[in-house]
Design an enzyme around this catalytic site. Sequence first.
Site: not given
Length: 279
Positions: A179, A237
Amino acid sequence: MRRPDGPLISAEHLQRARNSAAPPVLLDVSWSLGSESQRAAYDREHLPGAAWVEFEGALSGLPGEQGRHPMPEVAAFTAALRAAGVRNDSHVVVYDRENSLSAARLWWLLKHAGHEAVQVLDGGMRRWLALGLPTNHDPVIPTPGDFVATPPHRQVLSAEDAADYADRHVLLDARPAPRFHGRQETIDPIAGHIPGAVSAPALNNLQEDGRFLPADDLAVHLTRVGVRPGAPVGVYCGSGVQAMHTALAIEAAQVGAEPAVYVGSWSHWITDPERPIAT
């Protein structure tokens, strides 16, 4: 109350503490992204005496422009912790069923609210069961507590702050590496990362059994991604959950300064098309 030694408590230590004259307040905050509430699993089995705290609503505000899991409303957070029996003088131990992600979220939020006497059960319920320690399904109806949240006691980064950390200090991206690199975005509509950030997946801080790496190994691992003793470090995150898990790891390893968290994280960063994106 004396401040606990470190952010983690072992299952063995917790079992002894449960039988002491002043046992800790136990909170089950099990949660999994994209799944239904785990309240039913809690009702079937939990640590003896553990009260339930629902992640959605208590530990997160409504998703929107501030990200998928913004800071909860202080009133809602306070009410949930009081209902779970937390007092201002309570030693609180939090746990979950998977990798301590949601437990770390509650640990950080309590620290942010000014409650220092809080620890995460290292390895969570998985470790507890592996040791054959007792569980039950008895209903837990806590005596309401008098907990008062007095934020802010932890540094919360804005998007501009996060960009500044990436430029002048260290900004860790706690998402899985695919990601971060923009190769496999499974949650947010835009892939990539904040320019200048360093990939430091939160779950790399764990052993295979779900416990955190030993402090020395954790310190070596975090040093490799750029964390330096006493130096400022920021963490983000996807929506502020894995970031708080990494903040806990940094404190457990006793490296770097007290971590600053970009709670809105990537899900907030991408709401402004003018913000740059790296892949």
